[in-house]
Write an enzyme that holds these catalytic residues in place. Structure first.
Site, PDB file in Angstrom:
ATOM      1  N   SER A 107       0.820  -1.210   0.000  1.00 50.86           N
ATOM      2  CA  SER A 107       0.000   0.000   0.000  1.00 50.86           C
ATOM      3  C   SER A 107       0.847   1.250   0.000  1.00 50.86           C
ATOM      4  O   SER A 107       0.369   2.310  -0.408  1.00 50.86           O
ATOM      5  CB  SER A 107      -0.874   0.049   1.255  1.00 50.86           C
ATOM      6  OG  SER A 107      -1.571  -1.142   1.423  1.00 50.86           O
ATOM      7  N   HIS A 132      -2.259  -3.185  -6.663  1.00 47.23           N
ATOM      8  CA  HIS A 132      -2.819  -2.837  -5.361  1.00 47.23           C
ATOM      9  C   HIS A 132      -4.331  -3.001  -5.355  1.00 47.23           C
ATOM     10  O   HIS A 132      -5.063  -2.193  -5.922  1.00 47.23           O
ATOM     11  CB  HIS A 132      -2.430  -1.391  -5.001  1.00 47.23           C
ATOM     12  CG  HIS A 132      -2.873  -0.981  -3.646  1.00 47.23           C
ATOM     13  ND1 HIS A 132      -3.623   0.146  -3.397  1.00 47.23           N
ATOM     14  CD2 HIS A 132      -2.683  -1.574  -2.434  1.00 47.23           C
ATOM     15  CE1 HIS A 132      -3.873   0.231  -2.110  1.00 47.23           C
ATOM     16  NE2 HIS A 132      -3.321  -0.788  -1.492  1.00 47.23           N
ATOM     17  N   ASN A 150      -4.680   5.681  -1.072  1.00 47.78           N
ATOM     18  CA  ASN A 150      -4.174   5.738   0.297  1.00 47.78           C
ATOM     19  C   ASN A 150      -3.526   7.075   0.616  1.00 47.78           C
ATOM     20  O   ASN A 150      -3.556   7.531   1.761  1.00 47.78           O
ATOM     21  CB  ASN A 150      -3.193   4.594   0.555  1.00 47.78           C
ATOM     22  CG  ASN A 150      -3.927   3.274   0.723  1.00 47.78           C
ATOM     23  OD1 ASN A 150      -5.149   3.257   0.828  1.00 47.78           O
ATOM     24  ND2 ASN A 150      -3.196   2.183   0.731  1.00 47.78           N
TER      25      ASN A 150
HETATM   26  N1  LIG Z   1      -5.492  -4.440   4.913  1.00 47.01           N
HETATM   27  C1  LIG Z   1      -5.822  -3.698   3.882  1.00 47.01           C
HETATM   28  O1  LIG Z   1      -6.887  -3.069   3.888  1.00 47.01           O
HETATM   29  C2  LIG Z   1      -4.906  -3.607   2.684  1.00 47.01           C
HETATM   30  C3  LIG Z   1      -5.433  -3.115   1.472  1.00 47.01           C
HETATM   31  C4  LIG Z   1      -4.615  -3.115   0.345  1.00 47.01           C
HETATM   32  C5  LIG Z   1      -3.301  -3.547   0.436  1.00 47.01           C
HETATM   33  N2  LIG Z   1      -2.805  -3.989   1.633  1.00 47.01           N
HETATM   34  C6  LIG Z   1      -1.419  -4.486   1.655  1.00 47.01           C
HETATM   35  O2  LIG Z   1      -1.462  -5.889   1.528  1.00 47.01           O
HETATM   36  C7  LIG Z   1      -0.361  -6.461   2.222  1.00 47.01           C
HETATM   37  C8  LIG Z   1      -0.879  -7.461   3.238  1.00 47.01           C
HETATM   38  O3  LIG Z   1      -1.656  -6.784   4.208  1.00 47.01           O
HETATM   39  P1  LIG Z   1      -2.764  -7.540   5.091  1.00 47.01           P
HETATM   40  O4  LIG Z   1      -3.591  -6.478   5.725  1.00 47.01           O
HETATM   41  O5  LIG Z   1      -3.404  -8.582   4.291  1.00 47.01           O
HETATM   42  O6  LIG Z   1      -1.835  -8.209   6.205  1.00 47.01           O
HETATM   43  P2  LIG Z   1      -2.195  -9.412   7.205  1.00 47.01           P
HETATM   44  O7  LIG Z   1      -1.347  -9.202   8.386  1.00 47.01           O
HETATM   45  O8  LIG Z   1      -3.666  -9.522   7.389  1.00 47.01           O
HETATM   46  O9  LIG Z   1      -1.727 -10.718   6.389  1.00 47.01           O
HETATM   47  C9  LIG Z   1      -0.390 -10.991   6.078  1.00 47.01           C
HETATM   48  C10 LIG Z   1      -0.224 -12.497   5.897  1.00 47.01           C
HETATM   49  O10 LIG Z   1       1.107 -12.769   5.423  1.00 47.01           O
HETATM   50  C11 LIG Z   1       1.548 -13.965   6.021  1.00 47.01           C
HETATM   51  N3  LIG Z   1       3.018 -14.031   5.959  1.00 47.01           N
HETATM   52  C12 LIG Z   1       3.914 -13.394   6.740  1.00 47.01           C
HETATM   53  N4  LIG Z   1       5.170 -13.733   6.348  1.00 47.01           N
HETATM   54  C13 LIG Z   1       5.050 -14.595   5.323  1.00 47.01           C
HETATM   55  C14 LIG Z   1       5.995 -15.312   4.516  1.00 47.01           C
HETATM   56  N5  LIG Z   1       7.293 -15.181   4.715  1.00 47.01           N
HETATM   57  N6  LIG Z   1       5.517 -16.117   3.554  1.00 47.01           N
HETATM   58  C15 LIG Z   1       4.205 -16.274   3.346  1.00 47.01           C
HETATM   59  N7  LIG Z   1       3.272 -15.616   4.084  1.00 47.01           N
HETATM   60  C16 LIG Z   1       3.691 -14.784   5.053  1.00 47.01           C
HETATM   61  C17 LIG Z   1       0.995 -13.879   7.440  1.00 47.01           C
HETATM   62  O11 LIG Z   1       0.937 -15.168   8.025  1.00 47.01           O
HETATM   63  C18 LIG Z   1      -0.386 -13.266   7.201  1.00 47.01           C
HETATM   64  O12 LIG Z   1      -1.374 -14.255   7.015  1.00 47.01           O
HETATM   65  C19 LIG Z   1       0.405  -5.310   2.844  1.00 47.01           C
HETATM   66  O13 LIG Z   1       1.443  -4.936   1.964  1.00 47.01           O
HETATM   67  C20 LIG Z   1      -0.647  -4.212   2.912  1.00 47.01           C
HETATM   68  O14 LIG Z   1      -0.081  -2.942   2.908  1.00 47.01           O
HETATM   69  C21 LIG Z   1      -3.593  -4.058   2.746  1.00 47.01           C
END
Ligand SMILES: NC(=O)c1ccc[n+]([C@@H]2O[C@H](COP(=O)([O-])OP(=O)(O)OC[C@H]3O[C@@H](n4cnc5c(N)ncnc54)[C@H](O)[C@@H]3O)[C@@H](O)[C@H]2O)c1
Length: 596
Positions: free
Chosen positions: A121, A142, A192
């Site tokens: 993000s 994204h 964002n």
């Molecule tokens: N939450 C949102 O609203 C949103 C929206 C758009 C983009 N994003 C982006 O998406 C990405 C993920 O965010 P999220 O909110 O889903 O996070 P989250 O914490 O909900 O999920 C992350 C997942 O990654 C897994 N993980 C960690 N290390 C790992 C590895 N080495 N190999 C495989 N899996 C691994 C974790 O177990 C977890 O399930 C971030 O870059 C975030 O900025 C988030």
């Protein structure tokens, strides 16, 4: 010919990753879904199952299609499973070093032609790409939360991303039924960059007890038509993710203090209050992962009795003024059964206001929303006068005269002499400090702000503004009256912009600055906010409706009172106002409306 993607990999099955898996599998693409451990994989699998089961229950997905969808997903622990996919989307936590490590590993594991994409993000796609030996095949894709629902995808190209890779990914987005905006690599991209300053500001309001979580969320939903309030949205995003995004945007985006994460956020993350995913964030949820909010110790009592706690009885209301707001407010009170005394500056004005109220009530009758007898009863409750002395026996006065402090102060001084003791004196000001008006009387404890929105008969929100001198009974009365009018009264402190304008206008101003910097077009920015965040209008559509002059005036007030450098009005906004491009009312603002 665009490249065919038959199998894609998704790394990380958290809030975003699980949704992204669903998007691909729903569209007939095979997915290799990868997590770091067996328990994490199980959680991801359960999230996907929960989401598709809900879709079946809602009748949006056939049982057979759900089963076929699940058959397309292959779950695995570790990146080695991704050796033969055509595209990988990484959705692990928002840490640069972690993402770089994963990309270096993906570079080693995946086929040479595989496109490597990040769902980051706020981190630099360029910095992630240089951890590989193929930065020209690295791109940002994204998605928005929840990925299966939100239509927008921001495609982020770096200076080295190959044009055919961009084209292939754009074609893929179209196949997924998404609308894409393609942009350069900048902190927060479009949505964002415009959203997070606003979210952080809302958290600051909670931290300083400026308003409650419920009131802030209700204000933005009812005042701006947003699908959810900022604090509910923080819980959906995840507070840990939101913290990381803010922190990165602060460091990458020119150290704008508005992006420095509010300390409360860090404390909540440390305490394990991560939002929906942990079952508790700003709100408390039925269980981890559930969207259902349950009451907790901060939930206000919901009953009318509690609303009325300490509230004074109000039967007769005076409304002073003859403009748009006064006219709407007279109608609202009369319809709700109050006796109304309308005070204007002369018989002619009274006749005009009376005519306007009649016209509006008649519209209700024509539309079948109001019975003729109710219209007549409402009109019968209003008396029209040009004499302030007729307010001697009202229980509440609502002032809606011109937005000039000297005029309002003089009026309140007169009201102080005329009105009986115990009357609540309310001002509808949208930009002046209520305390200045209150101190023009000998009874500042009885003075409160009642900020109605335009058009008053339609808009469901009232901001109840309490000064440092307003008594709890006065606030309770204002809130009870709002409820009796069928509106939601949200209570806030006496600061420039109250809740809605303070949160809304800096965001609009930021959109103008983004346009001014030529980062994106007005159309793409409007699209991003509507399709990525579910806003009813994009910022430029809204600015043209509100009026650029009005918006500039509000933004200036915020800047002058709060001295926040990030609130300084965008020069482009000032220039458009100077040029007379004020929006729809002059047929030209950010867009040309002369043909519509
Ligand atoms: N939450 C949102 O609203 C949103 C929206 C758009 C983009 N994003 C982006 O998406 C990405 C993920 O965010 P999220 O909110 O889903 O996070 P989250 O914490 O909900 O999920 C992350 C997942 O990654 C897994 N993980 C960690 N290390 C790992 C590895 N080495 N190999 C495989 N899996 C691994 C974790 O177990 C977890 O399930 C971030 O870059 C975030 O900025 C988030």
């Amino acid at each position: 010919m665009a490249r065919e993607f038959s199998t894609v990999g998704v790394v990380g099955l958290g809030t975003m990753g699980a949704g992204i898996v669903e998007v691909f599998a729903r569209n007939g693409i095979d997915v290799v879904a990868v997590e770091i451990s067996e328990p994490a994989l199980e959680r991801g699998r359960a999230t996907l199952a929960g989401s598709t089961d809900r879709a079946v229950a809602k009748g949006k997905l056939a049982v057979a299609d759900r089963d076929a969808l699940h058959e397309r997903v292959h779950f695995a622990v570790g990146l080695d499973a991704l050796h033969s996919v055509d595209l990988v989307i990484e959705a692990v936590p928002e840490h640069l070093d972690l993402k770089q490590r994963i990309f270096a590993e993906l570079d080693r594991v995946c086929k040479p032609e595989t496109i490597l994409a990040t769902n980051t993000s706020s981190l630099s796609v360029t910095e992630i790409s240089v951890a590989t030996s193929r930065p020209n095949q690295v791109i940002g894709i994204h998605f928005f939360n929840p990925a299966p629902v939100m239509k927008l995808v921001e495609v982020v190209r770096t200076v080295v991303t190959a044009p055919e890779v961009v084209a292939d990914v754009e074609a893929l987005c179209a196949r997924l039924g998404k609308v894409d905006v393609t942009i350069n690599d900048r902190a927060g991209f479009i949505a964002n960059a415009l959203l997070f300053g606003y979210l952080n500001h809302a958290v600051a309001m909670v931290e300083s007890h400026y308003a409650t979580r419920e009131d802030i969320d209700a204000a933005m939903k009812l005042g701006c038509g947003l699908p959810m309030g900022p604090l509910a949205l923080m819980d959906l995003i995840g507070l840990d993710t939101a913290y990381e995004i803010l922190d990165t945007m602060y460091r990458r985006g020119g150290r704008d203090r508005r992006h420095a994460p509010v300390p409360l956020l860090k404390q909540m993350v440390t305490a394990g209050l991560l939002g929906r995913k942990s079952g508790r964030g700003f709100y408390t949820y039925e269980r981890p992962g559930s969207p259902k909010v349950v009451p907790d110790e901060n939930t206000p009592p919901a009953t009318d009795a509690a609303l009325a706690d300490g509230a004074r009885a109000i039967a007769k209301v005076g409304v002073v003024g003859s403009g748009t707001m006064a006219t709407g407010i007279i109608e609202v009170f009369a319809k709700a059964g109050y006796e109304v005394v309308s005070v204007t500056r002369g018989a002619e004005k009274s006749a005009a206001v009376c005519e306007a109220v009649k016209t509006s009530l008649n519209k209700g009758v024509v539309r079948g929303k109001l019975a003729e007898t109710d219209r007549d009863a409402a009109l019968g409750r209003i008396t029209w006068t040009a004499t302030l002395d007729h307010l001697a026996d009202v229980d509440l006065v609502v002032e809606a005269v011109v937005e000039e402090l000297s005029v309002k102060k003089a009026l309140f001084a007169s009201l102080d002499e005329i009105c009986k003791p115990g009357v609540v004196l309310a001002t509808t000001t949208s930009s002046l400090p209520v305390i200045d008006v209150a101190m023009a009387t000998q009874r500042p404890a009885d003075v409160v702000g009642l900020h109605f929105f335009n058009p008053a008969p339609v808009m469901p929100l009232v901001e109840v503004v309490r000064t440092i001198r307003t008594s709890p009974e006065t606030t309770a009365t204002a809130r009870a009256v709002s409820a009796a009018l069928g509106k939601t009264g949200v209570v806030c402190g006496d600061r420039s912009g109250f809740i809605v304008n303070a949160l809304l206008f800096p965001y609009l101003n930021d959109a103008v600055k983004m346009l001014e910097a030529s980062y994106s077009t007005a159309d793409d920015i409007d699209h991003a906010m509507k399709l990525g965040c579910g806003y009813p209008m994009g910022p430029f559509e809204l600015l043209d409706v509100v009026g650029l002059d009005v918006s500039l005036a509000i933004q200036r007030e915020l800047y002058l009172e709060l001295r926040e450098p990030g609130f300084a009005p965008a020069p482009l906004l000032e220039h458009l106002v100077t040029a007379g491009y004020l929006g729809r009312k002059t047929r030209r603002g950010f867009r040309d409306h002369s043909h519509r």
